[in-house]
Design a protein around this motif. Structure first.
Motif, short mmCIF file in Angstrom:
data_model
loop_
_atom_site.label_atom_id
_atom_site.label_comp_id
_atom_site.label_asym_id
_atom_site.label_seq_id
_atom_site.Cartn_x
_atom_site.Cartn_y
_atom_site.Cartn_z
N ILE A 1 45.00 69.19 29.74
CA ILE A 1 45.96 68.84 28.69
C ILE A 1 45.62 69.66 27.48
CG2 ILE A 1 46.60 67.00 27.09
CD1 ILE A 1 46.58 65.14 29.50
N THR B 1 49.35 73.34 36.00
CA THR B 1 49.96 72.70 37.18
C THR B 1 50.32 73.79 38.17
OG1 THR B 1 52.08 72.78 36.08
CG2 THR B 1 50.87 70.69 35.97
N ALA C 1 46.67 62.32 32.10
CA ALA C 1 48.03 62.76 32.44
C ALA C 1 48.73 61.60 33.12
CB ALA C 1 47.97 63.96 33.36
N LEU D 1 50.94 69.51 29.42
CA LEU D 1 50.15 69.56 30.66
C LEU D 1 50.10 71.00 31.17
CD1 LEU D 1 48.74 67.63 32.68
CD2 LEU D 1 50.85 67.62 33.98
N LEU E 1 40.57 66.89 34.30
CA LEU E 1 41.06 65.73 33.54
C LEU E 1 40.22 64.50 33.85
CD1 LEU E 1 44.95 65.76 33.75
CD2 LEU E 1 43.52 66.15 31.76
N ASP F 1 54.21 62.61 31.91
CA ASP F 1 54.06 64.07 31.87
C ASP F 1 54.75 64.79 33.02
OD1 ASP F 1 52.26 64.29 29.56
OD2 ASP F 1 50.88 63.16 30.83
N TRP G 1 44.40 70.54 36.62
CA TRP G 1 45.25 70.17 35.48
C TRP G 1 44.42 69.97 34.22
CZ3 TRP G 1 49.17 65.80 37.28
CH2 TRP G 1 49.99 66.32 38.29
#
Lengths: 321, 531
Positions: free
Chosen positions: B522, B506, B5, B503, B208, B232, B520
């Motif tokens: 993706i 969050t 990210a 993303l 991530l 992002d 987080w």
């Protein structure tokens, strides 16, 4: 020539020292406290005082000056107030980036400028001459900041041809060497163009004027009368003399490019000294301001020296011994 | 690349030592690199901080509320494999409290034990055994947990560091933490790469593989990168850009941060010339009268300014108690409306009239004229200044505008050099109004406002067992501020954050954009290992 270079370098030392001393006092006497930007809502009010003590800002000005002088003599430029790192380390990380940008901008400036100058001089009065002249004036008048943003929006966002900012893509460090280099080149194109294009327009105008002056000289007429080809007349005889003022311009362009780099580096998030200098001034980061002044001063001196040396190389009548 | 990210930053970090770092960037990232004493969350419904398990597994109050007994985990390791121990924590507190180090977080220790006006780490931080520590406070204090939630640094790294130069210690650039991420690379002014710390147990390893923070200071360039999809997350998105993004960039979702920043027009409450010359406190010749300050607030159309500048991303400020603190807000205070006639009445009652017919109010032979200072380059404040000038002119007050370079402006505001200025303030996560409205010598009491009752309420509110116990005191302070108008509170600003829809997970909240960054993902979150 070597003696001349040594003499010039030696004479630059007191000049630089004077410049730095002047800067030292100017920035300290200017309003604004280096610590005030750190005072936020949840920060200990004592913090400012402690930090001033830690950074030596509470010392009397003469004491600060003596400490600074001592540092300069020993090559110790001090610690950046805002970045909490040795100034030399910060400069070592940023100067190469700015040099890379300015070196290519300088090349762009002169290659494109000279080509345009020659074309317009040889086709004086033609439509090409008029178009190039008007375009040059237009480009020269455009603020770099505006041009940079327009290119980012047009070329990068809408056409998606080039990256918009930075020196590398986010994870470029994991790329193979050739891809890494290509990534860097792609990132350089827009900032180099913006930094060099206005100067190229100016160089083109200078070149045009210089070449026109030369091709009206008797020796060019003689060369033509001897039956030499136009390529040889212009390329060998005319260009050699027409380039002399342009070469002087080369050295003098360096400080202007550095000035432009401040804006270009900000717009394109290029991690160089220009942006660093602006940040340092706004943060009242005294050691960093002095160090950036030192680097700029050195570059101005080097630029001038370079111009003089190249001048002698191009014009055999000039001797500096 | 798929597990990376990219977050755009407006400024670089200064360093990665939580004891001395001061930049907002460093603060955001350190929470992901260093171990935390508690897993702090903000309960937005209740409007208060909550404390979950971190290094401290459980805790209890002791000694009549003056001590916190903390039971620590014994299985947490620094990145280099060494155990995180109570010694690390005590050593870190000694750094935070050392005036030579000049930590910006030193005030967190102000309620602990001091000997000869110096933070006494031996009396404040007691190691009972490998898993138990006692934090001693001078008095009962409602923010004890908040204040001991300081990130510890490894003692074995910093033990021999020169405290005078801790700020520039090379170890600060290669942090050894124990959080969900570790620093992979930091290229100053360019980018910071955090990579997953697979060994982390606090609270758990990141999902991530990498998060890259790119420094892009120019807002238009930053927004371009978000629109291109090469970034992002970015903040702030300006209200003017919202419509365009919503119409043309379906891949971007916009979220707002609950407001912790407000802007205000500062009216100096004391005669600054007298204060600086003799140290005596006398009311300001123009703004020393409460009726005048009220009149000035009535005379400014704050709602119109807010809507013009922030659209729907602002909230009128009644006092400086942020609306996020729901439990502590006195909800029945009504913002001053725009009412020039009421303003004229109040000024008349305060003795201001246009006796010589020149269009400017005067009193005792002195015109109502002053200079309003604001920082150059801040378009929003430039607009506010222009509107204020126009609106005050209509009620007979002459305002001269003076834009000032930010560093100079902030210094002069802290030094109480101006009669009037436009500024902003960012409130902390725990309510502590003492700095803003306590002693007038405090740099944060920018308008030198002093009120005896507020002084009493501050003492009462800061010595109760729990935050909620202070509620009645904080509400009374708000009533006084509303009545006294020590400054004209303008509006709270809700920062807009742009996030690429790829993303996921969050959690944009009061604690910031990177809070809970370890969650987080993706794309499809189900494709990630769970811990």
């Amino acid at each position: 020539m070597l003696r001349y270079i040594i003499r010039r370098v030696m004479s630059a030392v007191p000049l630089l020292f004077g410049l730095l001393t002047f800067t030292f006092f100017i920035i300290r006497l200017a309003p604004g406290d280096p610590v005030s930007l750190y005072i936020q809502g949840d920060v200990d009010p004592m913090f400012a005082e402690n930090l001033r003590n830690a950074l030596g800002l509470n010392d009397p000005l003469p004491v600060q000056y003596v400490k600074w002088l001592k540092g300069m003599v020993t090559g110790e430029l001090g610690m950046s107030f805002s970045k909490h790192a040795m100034v030399t380390d910060i400069l070592a990380a940023t100067i190469p980036n700015t040099l890379l940008l300015t070196a290519f901008a300088l090349m762009f400036n002169f290659v494109i400028g000279i080509i345009l100058g020659v074309i317009t001089a040889l086709r004086r009065g033609s439509a090409t001459d008029h178009i190039v002249n008007v375009t040059s004036l237009f480009v020269y008048s455009m603020p770099e900041f505006w041009l940079g943003l327009m290119l980012i929006l047009g070329v990068s966002l809408h056409l998606d041809l080039l990256p918009a900012s930075g020196m590398h893509s986010a994870m470029a460090r994991f790329l193979p060497p050739l891809d890494y280099l290509w990534d860097l080149i792609q990132h350089m194109i827009l900032p180099v163009f913006v930094l060099g294009v206005a100067s190229a327009a100016a160089t083109g105008r200078y070149m045009r004027g210089s070449l026109l002056e030369v091709i009206n000289q008797d020796y060019i007429r003689t060369a033509r009368a001897k039956g030499l080809s136009e390529l040889l007349v212009i390329g060998k005889h005319a260009m050699r003399n027409a380039l002399i003022p342009i070469i002087t311009l080369l050295g003098l362009s360096l400080p202007f490019l550095l000035g432009g780099a401040v804006i270009v580096e900000t717009v394109f998030a290029w991690p160089g000294m220009g942006k660093l200098t602006v940040d340092a001034i706004f943060a009242r980061d005294y050691p960093l301001i002095i160090a950036c002044t030192l680097v700029s001063g050195v570059m101005v001196i080097v630029g001038n020296l370079m111009a003089d040396i190249l001048y002698a190389m191009v014009d055999p009548r000039i001797r500096y011994d | 690349m798929s597990e990376t990210a990219v977050v755009a930053l407006s400024g670089d970090a200064d360093n990665f030592n939580p004891v001395v770092s001061n930049s907002a960037t460093a603060s955001d990232l350190q929470g992901n690199i260093y171990p935390m004493m508690f897993d702090v969350q903000f309960d937005e419904r209740e409007g208060e901080l909550t404390y979950g398990k971190g290094l401290v597994e459980r805790w209890e109050s002791a000694n009549g509320g003056k001590d916190i007994v903390a039971h620590l985990r014994t299985d947490v390791r620094w990145e280099d494999g060494m155990l995180v121990t109570p010694k690390d924590i005590k050593f870190s507190f000694s750094l935070y409290g050392d005036p030579i180090v000049a930590s910006p977080r030193r005030s967190y220790l102000e309620s602990m034990i001091f000997t000869d006006n110096k933070f006494d780490v031996d009396k404040s931080v007691e190691i009972v055994d490998d898993s138990t520590m006692i934090f001693h406070f001078a008095k009962q204090y409602p923010l004890q947990l908040f204040h001991i939630n300081l990130s510890p640094v490894p003692e074995h790294i910093y033990r021999n560091a020169d405290r005078r130069t801790l700020r520039s210690n090379p170890a600060n650039e290669r942090p050894v933490g124990a959080g969900p991420f570790k620093l992979e690379e930091w290229v100053r002014q360019q980018q910071i790469i955090l990579t997953r710390n697979g060994k982390c147990t606090l609270p758990y390893p990141a999902k991530l593989e990498n998060v890259v923070f790119r420094v892009i200071s120019e807002p238009t360039t930053r927004l371009t990168e978000l629109k291109k999809g090469t970034v992002d997350v970015m903040r702030p998105v300006y209200p003017d850009d919202v419509e365009d993004i919503q119409e043309n960039n379906p891949d971007i979702r916009l979220e707002t941060l609950p407001p912790r920043n407000y802007e205000y027009i500062g009216w100096m409450n004391i005669d600054v010339d007298e204060y600086h010359k003799t140290g005596t406190v006398k009311p300001h010749p123009l703004f020393g009268d409460r009726r005048v300050r009220q009149a000035l607030t009535y005379a400014v159309n704050r709602k119109e300014i807010m809507e013009h500048e922030l659209g729907t991303f602002g909230e009128l400020a009644v006092t400086d108690f942020s609306p996020i603190f729901r439990w502590a807000i006195k909800h029945d205070l009504i913002p001053y409306p725009y009412d020039p006639e009421k303003s004229r009445q109040l000024l008349r009652s305060a003795g201001w009239s246009d006796s010589n017919g020149d269009g400017i109010l005067d009193k005792g032979g002195k015109d109502f004229e002053f200079t309003l200072h604001y920082n150059i380059g801040n378009k929003r404040r430039e607009y506010v200044a222009t509107v204020v000038q126009k609106e005050l002119k209509s009620i007979g007050i002459k305002v001269n505008l003076q834009s000032v370079e930010p560093v100079v402006l902030f210094q002069n505001i802290e030094d109480k050099q101006y009669d009037a200025f436009i500024a902003g303030f960012s409130v902390g996560l725990a309510i502590d109004p003492a700095g803003r409205w306590g002693d007038i010598s405090n740099p944060f009491n920018t308008v030198a406002f002093s009120n005896r009752r507020i002084g009493e309420l501050l003492k009462l509110g800061l010595h109760v067992p729990t935050q909620r116990d202070a509620g009645p005191f904080w509400k009374e302070i708000q009533s006084i501020l509303h009545q006294e108008q020590p400054c004209t509170f303008l509006y709270w600003i809700k920062d807009i954050v742009g996030i690429n829809r790829r993303l996921k997970n969050t959690n944009i909240n009061v604690l910031g954009v990177t809070d809970g960054m370890w969650n987080w993902t993706i794309g499809d979150p189900n494709s990630y290992m769970t811990y």
